[in-house]
Design a protein around this motif. Structure first.
Motif, PDB file in Angstrom:
ATOM      1  N   GLN A   1       0.821  -1.209   0.000  1.00  0.00           N
ATOM      2  CA  GLN A   1       0.000   0.000   0.000  1.00  0.00           C
ATOM      3  C   GLN A   1       0.861   1.268   0.000  1.00  0.00           C
ATOM      4  N   TYR A   2       2.129   1.102   0.386  1.00  0.00           N
ATOM      5  CA  TYR A   2       3.048   2.249   0.456  1.00  0.00           C
ATOM      6  C   TYR A   2       4.074   2.249  -0.683  1.00  0.00           C
ATOM      7  N   LEU A   3       3.950   1.296  -1.583  1.00  0.00           N
ATOM      8  CA  LEU A   3       4.907   1.190  -2.683  1.00  0.00           C
ATOM      9  C   LEU A   3       4.204   1.492  -4.004  1.00  0.00           C
ATOM     10  N   GLN A   4       4.051   2.770  -4.293  1.00  0.00           N
ATOM     11  CA  GLN A   4       3.436   3.211  -5.545  1.00  0.00           C
ATOM     12  C   GLN A   4       4.529   3.392  -6.592  1.00  0.00           C
ATOM     13  N   LEU A   5       4.278   2.893  -7.775  1.00  0.00           N
ATOM     14  CA  LEU A   5       5.301   2.935  -8.817  1.00  0.00           C
ATOM     15  C   LEU A   5       5.769   4.364  -9.103  1.00  0.00           C
ATOM     16  N   ASP A   6       4.841   5.301  -9.204  1.00  0.00           N
ATOM     17  CA  ASP A   6       5.221   6.689  -9.494  1.00  0.00           C
ATOM     18  C   ASP A   6       6.099   7.268  -8.395  1.00  0.00           C
ATOM     19  N   LYS A   7       5.781   6.960  -7.145  1.00  0.00           N
ATOM     20  CA  LYS A   7       6.579   7.459  -6.028  1.00  0.00           C
ATOM     21  C   LYS A   7       7.963   6.810  -6.006  1.00  0.00           C
ATOM     22  N   LEU A   8       8.019   5.543  -6.369  1.00  0.00           N
ATOM     23  CA  LEU A   8       9.310   4.858  -6.450  1.00  0.00           C
ATOM     24  C   LEU A   8      10.186   5.478  -7.529  1.00  0.00           C
ATOM     25  N   ARG A   9       9.560   5.846  -8.642  1.00  0.00           N
ATOM     26  CA  ARG A   9      10.312   6.524  -9.699  1.00  0.00           C
ATOM     27  C   ARG A   9      10.876   7.844  -9.178  1.00  0.00           C
ATOM     28  N   GLU A  10      10.073   8.610  -8.450  1.00  0.00           N
ATOM     29  CA  GLU A  10      10.565   9.857  -7.875  1.00  0.00           C
ATOM     30  C   GLU A  10      11.716   9.596  -6.909  1.00  0.00           C
ATOM     31  N   ALA A  11      11.622   8.506  -6.161  1.00  0.00           N
ATOM     32  CA  ALA A  11      12.689   8.148  -5.228  1.00  0.00           C
ATOM     33  C   ALA A  11      13.983   7.839  -5.978  1.00  0.00           C
ATOM     34  N   MET A  12      13.869   7.145  -7.103  1.00  0.00           N
ATOM     35  CA  MET A  12      15.057   6.838  -7.900  1.00  0.00           C
ATOM     36  C   MET A  12      15.690   8.119  -8.427  1.00  0.00           C
ATOM     37  N   PHE A  13      14.866   9.051  -8.854  1.00  0.00           N
ATOM     38  CA  PHE A  13      15.393  10.335  -9.334  1.00  0.00           C
ATOM     39  C   PHE A  13      16.125  11.064  -8.204  1.00  0.00           C
TER      40      PHE A  13
ATOM     41  N   ASP B   1      16.825   5.594   4.863  1.00  0.00           N
ATOM     42  CA  ASP B   1      15.830   6.416   5.559  1.00  0.00           C
ATOM     43  C   ASP B   1      15.278   7.541   4.693  1.00  0.00           C
ATOM     44  N   LYS B   2      16.142   8.160   3.886  1.00  0.00           N
ATOM     45  CA  LYS B   2      15.679   9.296   3.085  1.00  0.00           C
ATOM     46  C   LYS B   2      14.639   8.870   2.055  1.00  0.00           C
ATOM     47  N   VAL B   3      14.772   7.685   1.512  1.00  0.00           N
ATOM     48  CA  VAL B   3      13.773   7.178   0.567  1.00  0.00           C
ATOM     49  C   VAL B   3      12.511   6.763   1.316  1.00  0.00           C
ATOM     50  N   ILE B   4      12.680   6.011   2.382  1.00  0.00           N
ATOM     51  CA  ILE B   4      11.527   5.534   3.147  1.00  0.00           C
ATOM     52  C   ILE B   4      10.706   6.698   3.699  1.00  0.00           C
ATOM     53  N   ASP B   5      11.397   7.695   4.271  1.00  0.00           N
ATOM     54  CA  ASP B   5      10.696   8.801   4.932  1.00  0.00           C
ATOM     55  C   ASP B   5       9.970   9.725   3.959  1.00  0.00           C
ATOM     56  N   ASN B   6      10.459   9.818   2.730  1.00  0.00           N
ATOM     57  CA  ASN B   6       9.925  10.818   1.808  1.00  0.00           C
ATOM     58  C   ASN B   6       9.100  10.268   0.651  1.00  0.00           C
ATOM     59  N   TYR B   7       9.239   8.972   0.338  1.00  0.00           N
ATOM     60  CA  TYR B   7       8.594   8.471  -0.878  1.00  0.00           C
ATOM     61  C   TYR B   7       7.676   7.272  -0.652  1.00  0.00           C
TER      62      TYR B   7
END
Length: 722
Positions: free
Chosen positions: A395-407, A550-556
């Protein structure tokens, strides 16, 4: 998994359905005028135009143009080679290697489209063209790899460079070029060359048949569900299955397609055991159904031909020949690594199965754990042991948000900025494909374009991969990068988010790691954009580690409905359960890697592929509760081309480097975002590509060789000697 860029023409043709070339050349003046009209008429041959240094005209791609474009491209490429061999001046780097690096520009453009039509947009019509062209492409490759005059010039440059070394990157290009020609039979006598070419032609046809058989079984076996058969499935997954059924004309039903991204969540969550068994058998019997799409005989023929071919070069087996210029150097070293991990992996499986059986017994399910039960009961054990529900994590792993995290990660480590390209600015081959411009955040310099093709569709091969349409080089004018990531996520219903598993999120980061490896290239010559197979997975495997920072988990990682960040309590559970199910993950992969090596070390005379697989796994004490990640009849990495043949172990070889390099970040003052370690990472492990020996590059980064202990610790396995 990914497909790596290889710049040499003779390498490219062998696996043209899987990768894209990017070496560039200029048409010779004598050829240009006579062929200008024909090239203009066939868009696949035409020079790319438009912004960003020109991009492929995917919107004008036509299957009818493929065959004539390939034929003309081969003709022009051979003319490039003739120009090199007809040069009467003494061979030098500038008059032999440089024009060889430039050769085949038109054909390489055709292969960009060919790769898309093969991997992303295949059709019965295209597959017929593949079958027809495979032997012709093999003949073409042999005309280059067995060109005596060409090799003599290359050998002269190589011999002279041993006496008077060139610049470091030029020396490396000469070495790699010479080795590639020598390994492919350039020094054989006339009769052996003839047989070598015949074998390559036969193999090219078998590879095409093998891959098309897999694709046919993926398209041909779909499990349709009714509304009363959806027990255990989440709402987003149900909607995705409904769309898959509607797309196939089965409105009101639900379709589990025969791909990993569709199969895996069904096996994990469905309460319908008989349907789990059906879906499991459909997936793991691809290419093994005893019909005209059965691949067992293809494998037997491939193994015999590979052994015969390397025997012409004086090798006892295919593995010895293939691994001579890899990091492992020989099959013994590769087997040593795998055998060091295998006992711990299968021991962990035994523990996992015992835990699952206990849950089943407690539930009075009255079953014995079978392969189609593993994922389902593993989830129940995960919840019991760690109070962790994979579906809750999704529920917390949205593809679009993961893409933003990769960027974000790319910005922190590589100083890259990704900006969406306006729709219609750059041609794409399907409406699902989106494009971003990549720039240096500080200077604003244009690095390249990133294409993303995220969803499964009919005609698209399963799995995930990365490729390039154009690679960075500077020797003939600076070329910017056109890189692509391709996935097979189940396309959601309109307006719904794409929710993925933690494993799929790691794979998404993994393939993006390949793209960053492409973008960070600082090499002059196309050949240096290639790679050593048991090293090129390292960069992408390493990038997976940033998903759990943490920076990915906390923000994306935010809830797809509420937008609330993932609770710290859930994150703690994820981290605590990090080594959970490592028995399954390691064993299913390692079984495939061991089988790959065992096949190529065995005598293939009269081999019964099905029996050999069963007997080999039995000798390895393979747990009966799971199977190889890729069973032999659909092991496309190994039998639809030669990119991973005797090299599937490379993922684990690279993972030793990954675990060791991750420790370097973990020990740094600012952890995984430490600027000093990141700068060394880019300088020594990403930017050089294949411009230096991988082992030396790693030592420059780490100050020593990698150690296996870090890998064992990461997987929660006991470390020998402790």
């Amino acid at each position: 998994m990914n497909t790596q860029h290889i710049s040499k023409t003779l390498q490219t043709i062998a696996i043209c359905s899987m990768i894209v070339m990017t070496s560039c050349n200029k048409k010779k003046e004598t050829v240009e005028d006579s062929n200008q009209k024909e090239q203009t008429a066939n868009v696949l041959l035409t020079e790319w135009t438009g912004p960003y240094g020109g991009t492929p005209a995917f919107d004008k791609m036509n299957i009818a143009d493929i065959k004539p474009a390939l034929e003309k491209g081969m003709e022009l490429n051979l003319a490039d080679i003739d120009a090199i061999t007809s040069n009467t001046e003494a061979p030098t780097f500038e008059n032999t290697i440089v024009p060889l690096e430039k050769s085949g520009q038109e054909l390489n453009r055709v292969f960009t489209y060919y790769g898309i039509l093969s991997s992303n947009m295949s059709s019965p019509e295209f597959r017929e063209i593949q079958k027809e062209m495979a032997p012709k492409l093999s003949d073409f490759r042999s005309k280059i790899s067995q060109n005596k005059a060409l090799f003599q010039r290359i050998k002269t440059v190589y011999d002279n460079a041993q006496k008077q070394p060139l610049e470091a990157d030029q020396q490396r290009v000469v070495l790699l070029t010479y080795e590639q020609f020598a390994m492919n039979g350039a020094e054989l006598d006339k009769e052996k060359k003839k047989r070598y070419a015949e074998i390559n032609k036969e193999l090219s046809e078998l590879y095409t048949s093998f891959s098309n058989n897999i694709l046919a079984d993926e398209e041909g076996y779909v499990t349709y569900l009714t509304k009363d058969q959806l027990g255990g499935l989440s709402e987003p997954l149900i909607k995705a299955y409904a769309k898959a059924a509607a797309d196939r004309g089965k409105e009101g039903m639900y379709a589990v397609t025969n791909t990993r991204s569709s199969m895996d969540p069904f096996l994990k969550y469905s309460t319908e055991r008989e349907l789990r068994e059906k879906v499991w058998k459909n997936y793991y019997s691809r290419g093994d159904n005893g019909d005209d799409k059965d691949n067992n005989e293809n494998i037997a023929k491939i193994l015999k031909l590979r052994k015969e071919r390397v025997a012409l070069l004086g090798y006892d087996n295919y593995a010895d020949w293939r691994l001579q210029n890899r990091m492992a150097k020989n099959p013994e070293n590769a087997m040593k690594l795998m055998n060091a991990v295998w006992p711990a992996a299968i021991a962990r499986v035994k523990e996992e199965v015992a835990d699952m059986q206990a849950v089943a017994n407690a539930n009075k399910d009255n079953i014995t754990i079978e392969p189609w039960d593993y994922r389902y009961y593993a989830e129940k054990v995960r919840k019991k042991k760690y109070d962790l529900d994979s579906d809750e994590v999704k529920q917390y792993l949205q593809l679009d948000k993961l893409r933003e995290a990769m960027f974000f990660v790319a910005g922190e480590l590589f100083n890259y900025k990704f900006t969406p390209v306006a729709e219609g600015t750059v041609p794409v081959f399907h409406e699902d494909v989106k494009v971003w411009e990549v720039n240096d955040k500080t200077s604003g310099d244009h690095i390249g374009l990133w294409y993303l093709d995220p969803f499964a569709r009919t005609g698209k091969r399963s799995g995930a991969w990365a490729t390039t349409y154009r690679s960075h080089t500077t020797f003939d004018g600076k070329k910017t990068v056109l890189a692509s990531n391709n996935s097979n996520f189940v396309k959601p219903a309109p307006g719904e988010p794409v929710l993925v598993s933690w494993d799929d999120a790691e794979t998404f980061f993994h393939e993006f790691g390949h793209a960053l490896h492409f973008f960070s290239s600082e090499v002059r010559y196309p050949t240096l954009n290639g790679g050593v197979r048991d090293y090129t997975e390292f960069q992408s495997q390493l990038l997976e580690r940033w998903l759990s920072t943490d920076k990915v988990i906390d923000n994306y990682l935010v809830h797809y409905k509420t937008g609330e960040p993932i609770p710290k309590s859930l994150v703690d559970k994820i981290k605590k359960a990090a080594t959970f199910n490592q028995g399954f993950a390691t064993t299913e992969y390692l079984a495939s890697a061991l089988m790959d090596m065992k096949f190529h070390l065995a005598d293939p005379t009269n081999i019964d592929v099905d029996a050999f697989e069963k007997e080999t796994l039995a000798a390895l004490n393979m747990p009966k509760e799971l199977v190889m990640r890729h069973r032999s009849p659909h092991f496309g990495h190994v039998f639809s081309g030669e990119g991973y043949a005797t090299a599937y172990y490379g993922y684990m070889w690279a993972d030793v480097l990954t675990s060791d390099a991750a420790e370097a970040f973990a020990e740094a003052p600012d952890g995984f975002y430490d600027k000093e370690v990141a700068a060394k990472l880019v300088k020594y492990l990403f930017a050089p590509r294949n411009a230096m020996d991988p082992a030396e590059a790693y030592k420059l980064f780490r100050g020593r060789d990698a150690k296996i202990e870090a890998l064992m610790n990461d997987r929660g396995f006991p470390v020998t000697g402790k």
